[in-house]
Design a protein around this motif. Structure first.
Motif, PDB file in Angstrom:
ATOM      1  N   HIS A 169       0.825  -1.209   0.000  1.00 21.64           N
ATOM      2  CA  HIS A 169       0.000   0.000   0.000  1.00 21.64           C
ATOM      3  C   HIS A 169       0.862   1.264   0.000  1.00 21.64           C
ATOM      4  O   HIS A 169       0.329   2.368   0.018  1.00 21.64           O
ATOM      5  CB  HIS A 169      -0.937   0.019   1.209  1.00 21.64           C
ATOM      6  CG  HIS A 169      -0.233   0.291   2.515  1.00 21.64           C
ATOM      7  ND1 HIS A 169      -0.458   1.428   3.250  1.00 21.64           N
ATOM      8  CD2 HIS A 169       0.669  -0.434   3.212  1.00 21.64           C
ATOM      9  CE1 HIS A 169       0.281   1.388   4.350  1.00 21.64           C
ATOM     10  NE2 HIS A 169       0.970   0.273   4.350  1.00 21.64           N
ATOM     11  N   HIS A 170       2.169   1.109  -0.039  1.00 18.19           N
ATOM     12  CA  HIS A 170       3.048   2.269  -0.058  1.00 18.19           C
ATOM     13  C   HIS A 170       3.089   2.879  -1.456  1.00 18.19           C
ATOM     14  O   HIS A 170       2.759   2.227  -2.444  1.00 18.19           O
ATOM     15  CB  HIS A 170       4.453   1.877   0.408  1.00 18.19           C
ATOM     16  CG  HIS A 170       4.502   1.439   1.838  1.00 18.19           C
ATOM     17  ND1 HIS A 170       4.403   0.123   2.212  1.00 18.19           N
ATOM     18  CD2 HIS A 170       4.598   2.149   2.989  1.00 18.19           C
ATOM     19  CE1 HIS A 170       4.453   0.034   3.532  1.00 18.19           C
ATOM     20  NE2 HIS A 170       4.567   1.251   4.029  1.00 18.19           N
ATOM     21  N   LEU A 171       3.515   4.123  -1.517  1.00 23.53           N
ATOM     22  CA  LEU A 171       3.530   4.829  -2.791  1.00 23.53           C
ATOM     23  C   LEU A 171       4.559   4.230  -3.738  1.00 23.53           C
ATOM     24  O   LEU A 171       5.716   4.046  -3.364  1.00 23.53           O
ATOM     25  CB  LEU A 171       3.844   6.314  -2.567  1.00 23.53           C
ATOM     26  CG  LEU A 171       2.698   7.168  -2.036  1.00 23.53           C
ATOM     27  CD1 LEU A 171       3.232   8.510  -1.562  1.00 23.53           C
ATOM     28  CD2 LEU A 171       1.631   7.368  -3.114  1.00 23.53           C
ATOM     29  N   PRO A 172       4.163   3.945  -4.985  1.00 23.63           N
ATOM     30  CA  PRO A 172       5.127   3.420  -5.952  1.00 23.63           C
ATOM     31  C   PRO A 172       6.067   4.518  -6.431  1.00 23.63           C
ATOM     32  O   PRO A 172       5.730   5.708  -6.403  1.00 23.63           O
ATOM     33  CB  PRO A 172       4.233   2.939  -7.119  1.00 23.63           C
ATOM     34  CG  PRO A 172       2.823   2.987  -6.614  1.00 23.63           C
ATOM     35  CD  PRO A 172       2.800   3.999  -5.513  1.00 23.63           C
ATOM     36  N   GLY A 173       7.233   4.126  -6.887  1.00 21.38           N
ATOM     37  CA  GLY A 173       8.132   5.054  -7.551  1.00 21.38           C
ATOM     38  C   GLY A 173       7.788   5.148  -9.028  1.00 21.38           C
ATOM     39  O   GLY A 173       6.776   4.610  -9.491  1.00 21.38           O
ATOM     40  N   GLU A 174       8.632   5.799  -9.766  1.00 19.52           N
ATOM     41  CA  GLU A 174       8.394   5.937 -11.203  1.00 19.52           C
ATOM     42  C   GLU A 174       8.476   4.590 -11.909  1.00 19.52           C
ATOM     43  O   GLU A 174       7.807   4.363 -12.922  1.00 19.52           O
ATOM     44  CB  GLU A 174       9.412   6.908 -11.809  1.00 19.52           C
ATOM     45  CG  GLU A 174       9.237   8.358 -11.361  1.00 19.52           C
ATOM     46  CD  GLU A 174      10.204   9.291 -12.059  1.00 19.52           C
ATOM     47  OE1 GLU A 174      10.927   8.832 -12.985  1.00 19.52           O
ATOM     48  OE2 GLU A 174      10.233  10.484 -11.695  1.00 19.52           O
ATOM     49  N   LYS A 175       9.292   3.692 -11.391  1.00 17.08           N
ATOM     50  CA  LYS A 175       9.475   2.380 -11.995  1.00 17.08           C
ATOM     51  C   LYS A 175       8.932   1.312 -11.058  1.00 17.08           C
ATOM     52  O   LYS A 175       9.181   1.357  -9.851  1.00 17.08           O
ATOM     53  CB  LYS A 175      10.969   2.149 -12.262  1.00 17.08           C
ATOM     54  CG  LYS A 175      11.297   0.859 -12.986  1.00 17.08           C
ATOM     55  CD  LYS A 175      12.804   0.752 -13.209  1.00 17.08           C
ATOM     56  CE  LYS A 175      13.184  -0.562 -13.892  1.00 17.08           C
ATOM     57  NZ  LYS A 175      14.658  -0.690 -14.045  1.00 17.08           N
ATOM     58  N   LEU A 176       8.189   0.357 -11.610  1.00 13.08           N
ATOM     59  CA  LEU A 176       7.639  -0.736 -10.809  1.00 13.08           C
ATOM     60  C   LEU A 176       8.497  -1.988 -10.972  1.00 13.08           C
ATOM     61  O   LEU A 176       9.093  -2.210 -12.030  1.00 13.08           O
ATOM     62  CB  LEU A 176       6.208  -1.046 -11.244  1.00 13.08           C
ATOM     63  CG  LEU A 176       5.150   0.020 -10.979  1.00 13.08           C
ATOM     64  CD1 LEU A 176       3.797  -0.440 -11.521  1.00 13.08           C
ATOM     65  CD2 LEU A 176       5.047   0.345  -9.499  1.00 13.08           C
ATOM     66  N   PRO A 177       8.551  -2.829  -9.950  1.00 12.52           N
ATOM     67  CA  PRO A 177       9.258  -4.100 -10.097  1.00 12.52           C
ATOM     68  C   PRO A 177       8.538  -4.997 -11.108  1.00 12.52           C
ATOM     69  O   PRO A 177       7.321  -4.907 -11.278  1.00 12.52           O
ATOM     70  CB  PRO A 177       9.226  -4.696  -8.684  1.00 12.52           C
ATOM     71  CG  PRO A 177       8.121  -3.987  -7.989  1.00 12.52           C
ATOM     72  CD  PRO A 177       8.023  -2.629  -8.590  1.00 12.52           C
TER      73      PRO A 177
END
Length: 581
Positions: A169-177
């Motif tokens: 539920h944390h904020l994603p960065g510009e790139k996802l795994p």
């Protein structure tokens, strides 16, 4: 008065029935509750899981894993949200037929946060897996309450042939795994209306979707179908302990969990925690989860290893649960002692600094406990009313920090901005609006201090650095009664962004005394008439008051005090000041 008291504005569109007490109507209207239907916390009002982006892919992964009896490993975060998420996932999957499911939780000091490459390598060493069947090398790795920023960890897991499901539920960065599936209401393109689910809320929704798929495919013709509502005690605990916004959907989850705990339909671990905390299970409220149960679960991850907290929640009988809960109680006592030492160090450091000019404050001490820097940041933030990051030494010339913020400053976004503008400053970061963690090179501390203060100044003014208490107004003499206090207490789950009612007013001081050298006990009487009232002001001393004080201004809550079998009304003061008018 250290705090400024502001009145909460009332909604202009109130359609609440006259049968409600006028004070309750005012309190609800100030929280944008305009219809009693918004107090209907039935499970039928939950948002549908079908709105979550990635939910179908997640269910496909899980259905295939159950069908093949694949080896499943849960990788959890080391806080109360992570612990409840992990316990819920394991219980639900086992009740749906999974036979090879275990968990691994990083050690805060040894491994750091999240699904790192090091944690993936540990997952390949079955002797290090807590509560995992022998020989478990994961086919499917599921993260709970972490993983959205674990780009490298997911890559290593995939290299070793694992499939990966991220629930976070944390904020994603510009790139996802590059996971096989991601369920996170905060990811771009997700249409789930509530962005405030915590980790245990997300995995609860995933399990609801999985059960529906299994039901549709006739899975439960040969085994019992689990009642997932039985896990709502875990959802309530994790949701409140993680201090996420209690929007309507989260209030349903918390209210339903509390009902089950009060009715003694909770897991043995939560029952044991209630007992070691000395709370009344039949009248347990959300603040008990946040101030008593949550800290004891968190103490395992802070002082030792969160596996102890998860073991407590997985206990299948009261005897084992009590043993685990007592160990958590011991950890919590150690945490409080260490925290007190750190707070004293920090206050001495602040005294040395003199007047605090910085609007964004960073403090560093190599002796501070890594597991407690977040708590210390919260304490200093509450004292100075500004965002604070507390750092301590990590390893390899790096320092690790934990930050806490104030309303109006999204601390994770602040760190993101600094990391974008100064890539050399920040090695790792993550978090959300009110709390974040980061690792930086030791050599960059002074530069980061300056950058953090400069960025915070874009959001705050000098006036914002004064503590503000939002009040629901004054009470008349007849409102000071035990019945109203009980109604307010049990009306709804109170919590973050849906706060418990606070009132303010002027009082005649009848008597006062200090308890344990730090708490103020008083008897007061409202100036406009009313009964004599008991007041407790925790961590408040009155040494600066003149000897002839007769009038006070207070912000307070109506509280139900139970002592030696007697129940009475008590005011719990949030702010007390001498009225010199």
């Amino acid at each position: 008065m250290d705090n400024i008291i502001k009145r909460r504005p009332l909604s202009n569109n109130i359609s609440l029935p006259d049968t409600l007490h006028p004070v309750i109507k005012r309190v609800l209207a100030a929280r944008d509750i305009n219809d009693v239907s918004e107090l209907d916390y039935g499970l039928q009002n939950l948002l549908p899981y079908s709105l979550l982006l990635g939910i179908d892919k997640a269910v496909n992964l899980l259905y295939e894993a159950l069908s093949k009896q694949a080896r499943i490993l849960i990788v959890a975060d080391y806080d109360a949200d992570g612990a409840t998420s992990c316990a819920l996932a394991i219980k639900a999957l086992r009740q749906m037929g999974a036979k090879n499911v275990g968990f691994l939780v990083p050690n805060r000091e040894k491994h750091g946060y999240g699904l790192t490459p090091e944690i993936v390598k540990l997952a390949l060493t079955d002797s290090l897996l807590a509560y995992a069947p022998p020989g478990l090398v994961p086919d499917l790795l599921i993260t709970v309450d972490n993983g959205i920023s674990s780009i490298d960890g997911v890559e290593v897991a995939k290299q070793h042939g694992m499939r990966v499901l991220i629930t976070d539920h944390h904020l994603p960065g510009e790139k996802l795994p590059k996971a096989d599936a991601i369920v996170n209401p905060k990811q771009n393109g997700d249409n789930f209306p509530s962005k405030n689910l915590c980790g245990v809320g997300v995995i609860f929704y995933v399990m609801m979707a999985l059960r529906a798929r299994l039901r549709d495919n006739g899975w439960f013709s040969s085994q019992n179908e689990p009642n997932l509502a039985n896990f709502l005690d875990l959802v309530a605990l994790g949701t409140v302990a993680d201090v996420v916004t209690l929007d309507y959907n989260n209030r349903i989850l918390v209210a339903q969990g509390l009902r089950r705990i009060r009715a003694d339909r909770c897991c043995p671990g939560i029952r044991a925690l209630v007992q070691v905390c000395g709370r009344d299970q039949k009248t347990l409220v959300a603040s008990d989860l946040g101030f008593y149960l949550g800290p004891r679960i968190n103490a395992a991850g802070r002082m030792d290893d969160m596996s102890h907290g998860i073991a407590c929640l997985l206990s299948e009988n009261d005897f084992n649960a009590r043993e685990h809960a007592q160990l958590l109680q011991t950890f919590n006592q150690e945490r409080r002692l260490e925290e007190a030492k750190m707070q004293l160090d920090a206050l001495e450091m602040l005294d040395t600094l003199g007047t605090i000019e910085k609007m964004g404050l960073c403090l560093l001490d190599e002796k501070w406990h890594q597991g407690l820097v977040g708590i210390l940041a919260a304490r200093i933030k509450d004292r100075l009313h500004r965002p604070v990051i507390i750092f301590t030494y990590d390893k390899e010339n790096k320092i690790r920090g934990s930050g806490r913020s104030v309303q109006g400053v999204h601390i994770r976004d602040v760190i993101d901005t600094i990391a974008t503008q100064h890539p050399e400053m920040v090695t790792y970061f993550g978090g959300h609006a009110m709390a974040a963690g980061l690792t930086i090179p030791r050599s960059q501390f002074e530069a980061f201090q300056q950058a953090f203060d400069e960025e915070i100044r874009k959001y705050l003014s000098a006036d914002d650095l004064q503590g503000i208490i939002f009040s629901d107004g004054t009470l008349s003499g007849s409102d000071f009664n035990l019945d109203l206090a009980k109604q307010l207490k049990m009306l709804t789950p109170w919590g973050h962004n849906f706060p418990e009612p606070i009132f303010d007013g002027e009082f005649e001081l009848v008597a006062r005394r200090v308890l344990k050298n730090k708490h103020l006990k008083m008897q007061v009487r409202p100036l406009d008439g009313g009964p004599q009232l008991e007041v407790i002001a925790f961590n408040t001393v009155d040494t600066s008051w003149p000897p002839n004080v007769s009038r006070l201004k207070m912000a307070y809550k109506l509280d139900v005090n139970v002592f030696r079998g007697l129940t009475n009304l008590q005011l719990m003061a949030n702010s007390v000041a001498v009225n010199y008018d």
